[in-house]
Design a protein around this motif. Structure first.
Motif, mmCIF file in Angstrom:
data_model
loop_
_atom_site.group_PDB
_atom_site.id
_atom_site.type_symbol
_atom_site.label_atom_id
_atom_site.label_comp_id
_atom_site.label_asym_id
_atom_site.label_seq_id
_atom_site.Cartn_x
_atom_site.Cartn_y
_atom_site.Cartn_z
ATOM 1 N N SER A 216 0.814 -1.219 0.000
ATOM 2 C CA SER A 216 0.000 0.000 0.000
ATOM 3 C C SER A 216 0.845 1.267 0.000
ATOM 4 N N ARG A 217 2.132 1.157 0.309
ATOM 5 C CA ARG A 217 3.049 2.316 0.302
ATOM 6 C C ARG A 217 4.249 1.942 -0.573
ATOM 7 N N PRO A 218 4.060 1.832 -1.881
ATOM 8 C CA PRO A 218 5.125 1.324 -2.757
ATOM 9 C C PRO A 218 6.296 2.279 -2.877
ATOM 10 N N ARG A 219 7.434 1.714 -3.234
ATOM 11 C CA ARG A 219 8.620 2.545 -3.469
ATOM 12 C C ARG A 219 8.343 3.606 -4.526
ATOM 13 N N GLY A 220 7.534 3.233 -5.520
ATOM 14 C CA GLY A 220 7.256 4.186 -6.587
ATOM 15 C C GLY A 220 6.634 5.476 -6.095
ATOM 16 N N ALA A 221 5.822 5.410 -5.042
ATOM 17 C CA ALA A 221 5.220 6.625 -4.489
ATOM 18 C C ALA A 221 6.291 7.544 -3.923
ATOM 19 N N GLU A 222 7.275 6.953 -3.251
ATOM 20 C CA GLU A 222 8.398 7.747 -2.751
ATOM 21 C C GLU A 222 9.225 8.319 -3.901
ATOM 22 N N ASN A 223 9.515 7.476 -4.877
ATOM 23 C CA ASN A 223 10.377 7.903 -5.976
ATOM 24 C C ASN A 223 9.766 9.073 -6.748
ATOM 25 N N LEU A 224 8.466 8.989 -7.026
ATOM 26 C CA LEU A 224 7.782 10.072 -7.741
ATOM 27 C C LEU A 224 7.837 11.374 -6.961
ATOM 28 N N ALA A 225 7.569 11.290 -5.661
ATOM 29 C CA ALA A 225 7.553 12.507 -4.853
ATOM 30 C C ALA A 225 8.942 13.110 -4.732
ATOM 31 N N ILE A 226 9.955 12.277 -4.584
ATOM 32 C CA ILE A 226 11.322 12.795 -4.494
ATOM 33 C C ILE A 226 11.728 13.467 -5.795
ATOM 34 N N ALA A 227 11.347 12.877 -6.916
ATOM 35 C CA ALA A 227 11.628 13.516 -8.209
ATOM 36 C C ALA A 227 10.958 14.888 -8.286
ATOM 37 N N GLU A 228 9.745 14.997 -7.749
ATOM 38 C CA GLU A 228 9.042 16.278 -7.735
ATOM 39 C C GLU A 228 9.776 17.299 -6.874
ATOM 40 N N VAL A 229 10.220 16.890 -5.711
ATOM 41 C CA VAL A 229 10.961 17.789 -4.830
ATOM 42 C C VAL A 229 12.234 18.264 -5.510
ATOM 43 N N ILE A 230 12.936 17.349 -6.149
ATOM 44 C CA ILE A 230 14.179 17.717 -6.826
ATOM 45 C C ILE A 230 13.923 18.783 -7.886
ATOM 46 N N GLU A 231 12.906 18.585 -8.701
ATOM 47 C CA GLU A 231 12.650 19.545 -9.789
ATOM 48 C C GLU A 231 12.211 20.896 -9.254
ATOM 49 N N ARG A 232 11.375 20.906 -8.209
ATOM 50 C CA ARG A 232 10.932 22.196 -7.655
ATOM 51 C C ARG A 232 12.083 22.899 -6.941
ATOM 52 N N ILE A 254 18.918 11.074 -6.576
ATOM 53 C CA ILE A 254 19.381 12.025 -5.565
ATOM 54 C C ILE A 254 20.845 12.371 -5.809
ATOM 55 N N ALA A 255 21.661 11.346 -6.097
ATOM 56 C CA ALA A 255 23.083 11.584 -6.356
ATOM 57 C C ALA A 255 23.282 12.484 -7.568
ATOM 58 N N VAL A 256 22.505 12.250 -8.631
ATOM 59 C CA VAL A 256 22.607 13.094 -9.831
ATOM 60 C C VAL A 256 22.193 14.523 -9.520
ATOM 61 N N ALA A 257 21.113 14.694 -8.774
ATOM 62 C CA ALA A 257 20.658 16.042 -8.432
ATOM 63 C C ALA A 257 21.729 16.802 -7.655
ATOM 64 N N LYS A 258 22.375 16.125 -6.734
ATOM 65 C CA LYS A 258 23.427 16.782 -5.967
ATOM 66 C C LYS A 258 24.600 17.168 -6.857
ATOM 67 N N ARG A 259 24.954 16.268 -7.771
ATOM 68 C CA ARG A 259 26.048 16.596 -8.699
ATOM 69 C C ARG A 259 25.681 17.782 -9.579
ATOM 70 N N ASP A 260 24.387 17.915 -9.854
ATOM 71 C CA ASP A 260 23.919 19.039 -10.678
ATOM 72 C C ASP A 260 23.831 20.347 -9.906
ATOM 73 N N VAL A 262 21.748 20.887 -7.219
ATOM 74 C CA VAL A 262 20.499 21.070 -6.475
ATOM 75 C C VAL A 262 20.827 21.032 -4.984
ATOM 76 N N ARG A 263 20.250 21.953 -4.232
ATOM 77 C CA ARG A 263 20.566 22.079 -2.806
ATOM 78 C C ARG A 263 19.696 21.089 -2.025
ATOM 79 N N LEU A 264 20.119 19.856 -2.026
ATOM 80 C CA LEU A 264 19.314 18.752 -1.522
ATOM 81 C C LEU A 264 20.100 17.973 -0.475
ATOM 82 N N THR A 265 19.430 17.642 0.620
ATOM 83 C CA THR A 265 20.005 16.770 1.635
ATOM 84 C C THR A 265 18.989 15.668 1.944
ATOM 85 N N VAL A 266 19.485 14.614 2.600
ATOM 86 C CA VAL A 266 18.661 13.419 2.804
ATOM 87 C C VAL A 266 18.985 12.795 4.162
ATOM 88 N N GLU A 267 17.936 12.279 4.811
ATOM 89 C CA GLU A 267 18.114 11.526 6.042
ATOM 90 C C GLU A 267 17.486 10.142 5.894
#
Length: 451
Positions: A216-232, A254-260, A262-267
């Motif tokens: 009910s909480r698939p990885r894809g839901a996380e992946n889509l939302a993280i991609a949205e955060v990265i782009e915004r 996430i690694a690609v966004a950081k290399r690009d 994007v001011r992104l951190t992760v826990e």
């Protein structure tokens, strides 16, 4: 190394064979004056203080941990957890600073009046230092700057239902507007990143089968939302932080966004690093959290993400509730509260797993102390070095214990770790050079820029 004025006459001196500093673990002497580390010298330097602590051979002096993801729930839901119980538990686990999340308390911390209520509730009953996140919800764009100026450390938003109706989620476009506003004063947006539509399309979680809840909480839901955060975040140039990462699938983007740039951190959190879906019994709702505990293969990749520097820090996401809300009797994952209580246990949990993998205590403390302190820009926290607050604990890394929920300081005795054998015991904890006795609250309420 010492501050220029540090010649002697310290309030407290600690010496021993295992002192954890930026140089690693080794013999040394530490001098504390006026609540701060004033000297860190080689063993034998002869520092003198009003009081002296001699470490036992099996004890390591470590900087106090910083937990930037704690749901205290007071005021409004203090029966779930309160400032006295949460900070007493934190101290018992070697955590000397916590940042309180803006939801699950009533009112949520989404405006100045609510922040004032939160501070009033906390005043005089905290055993460790406490700071506060603000909340970003629909309609409070105009409250963000005032909250920032009042000292919150950043702002939390959800991209799906938060679990409580009084803290509604943002649509992605709303999040982008808030990010643009935060960029103007260089604040931070911390995001619960799961995509609401993807979860709506997934199987429902009712029943006692953990596999159904996981679906009910698939990885894809996380992946889509993280991609949205990265782009915004990319569009606005604002700082963004991904909370409680559980999907290892997201690590490459996430690694690609950081290399690009994007001011992104992760826990990530202890439960994602120490538990695995394959071992969770059906009906065991103490294990329910959102996003969920995933498979062993996923867990291995999260550890690699930490070692590769893609994930900067480990924090608890301590999200307790009363036992009835966990639906322990029925074991229905569809109705149970989604949160793991682990504030007191984080260090031994992570250390037990890390040393099995050959990862040193230095790295564990770095992920749980310096990393979160830097995330929140707590300039005097997270290191055992001159000028920093003298927050530290005495840790017996080789001593073991078995978790007994009824002996923890959390308000409610609900934990997925009941009966688990762990390595590492926190023997003493100090905040600004003062030992925490669990009876006399001595913590401070922190404001951004002053901590």
């Amino acid at each position: 190394m010492s501050e220029p004025s540090a010649g002697g006459g310290f309030d407290l001196v600690i010496r021993g064979g295992r002192i954890l500093t930026a140089a690693g673990i080794g013999p040394g002497e530490v001098g504390i004056r006026d609540g701060r580390f004033a000297a860190v010298e080689p063993l034998g330097a002869g520092l003198r203080g009003k009081d002296t602590i001699e470490l036992d051979p099996g004890e390591t002096l470590i900087p106090g941990l910083v937990d930037t993801h704690v749901h205290v729930n007071e005021p409004g839901r203090t029966e779930w957890e309160g400032f006295a119980s949460a900070t007493r538990a934190a101290a018992a686990g070697g955590v000397t600073t916590i940042l309180d999340m803006p939801l699950n308390s009533i009112p949520p911390t989404v405006n100045l009046a609510a922040l004032a209520e939160k501070r009033a509730a906390a005043a005089g009953q905290t055993f460790v230092d406490v700071g506060f996140w603000g909340g970003a919800v629909p309609g409070n764009l105009g409250d963000l700057r005032p909250l920032h100026e009042a000292g919150v450390f950043g702002f939390k938003c959800f991209l799906l239902h938060s679990g409580v109706d009084e803290f509604p989620p943002l649509e992605a476009d709303e999040m982008e507007k808030d990010l643009a506003e935060l960029k103007t004063f260089d604040s931070l947006m911390i995001v619960h990143a799961e995509d609401a539509r993807a979860i709506d399309d997934a199987p429902h979680a009712e029943g006692d089968r953990y596999a159904r809840f996981l679906a009910s909480r698939p990885r894809g839901a996380e992946n889509l939302a993280i991609a949205e955060v990265i782009e915004r975040a990319r569009r606005t140039g604002a700082r963004a932080h991904i909370l409680h990462l559980s999907s290892s699938d997201a690590l490459p983007m996430i690694a690609v966004a950081k290399r690009d740039g994007v001011r992104l951190t992760v826990e990530t959190c202890p439960h994602y690093l120490t538990l695995q879906a394959e071992d969770i019994p059906d009906g065991a709702t103490a294990f329910k959290c959102c996003p969920p505990i995933r498979e062993a293969s996923n867990r291995e990749l999260l550890w690699k993400g930490l070692e590769d520097g893609i994930i900067e820090c480990i924090v608890s996401d301590h999200s307790p509730s009363t036992p009835d809300l966990k639906d322990l009797e029925n074991g229905d994952f569809g109705v149970a509260w989604g949160g793991v209580a682990s504030l007191q246990l984080g260090l031994p949990l992570v250390w037990t797993e890390a040393r099995r993998r050959g990862i040193g205590l230095e790295k564990v403390v770095d992920w749980m102390s310096r990393g979160p302190a830097e995330l929140a820009r707590l300039a005097r926290k997270g290191r055992l070095a001159p000028g920093y607050d003298a927050d530290f604990s005495v840790f017996a890394a080789d001593e073991g214990f078995v978790v007994d929920a009824y002996k923890l300081h959390h308000k409610n005795p609900v934990t997925p770790y009941q009966g688990k054998a762990l390595a590492g015991v926190v023997r003493r904890t100090f905040v600004r050079g003062r030992e925490i006795d669990g009876r006399q609250p001595a913590g401070r309420l922190l404001r951004r820029g002053e901590a």
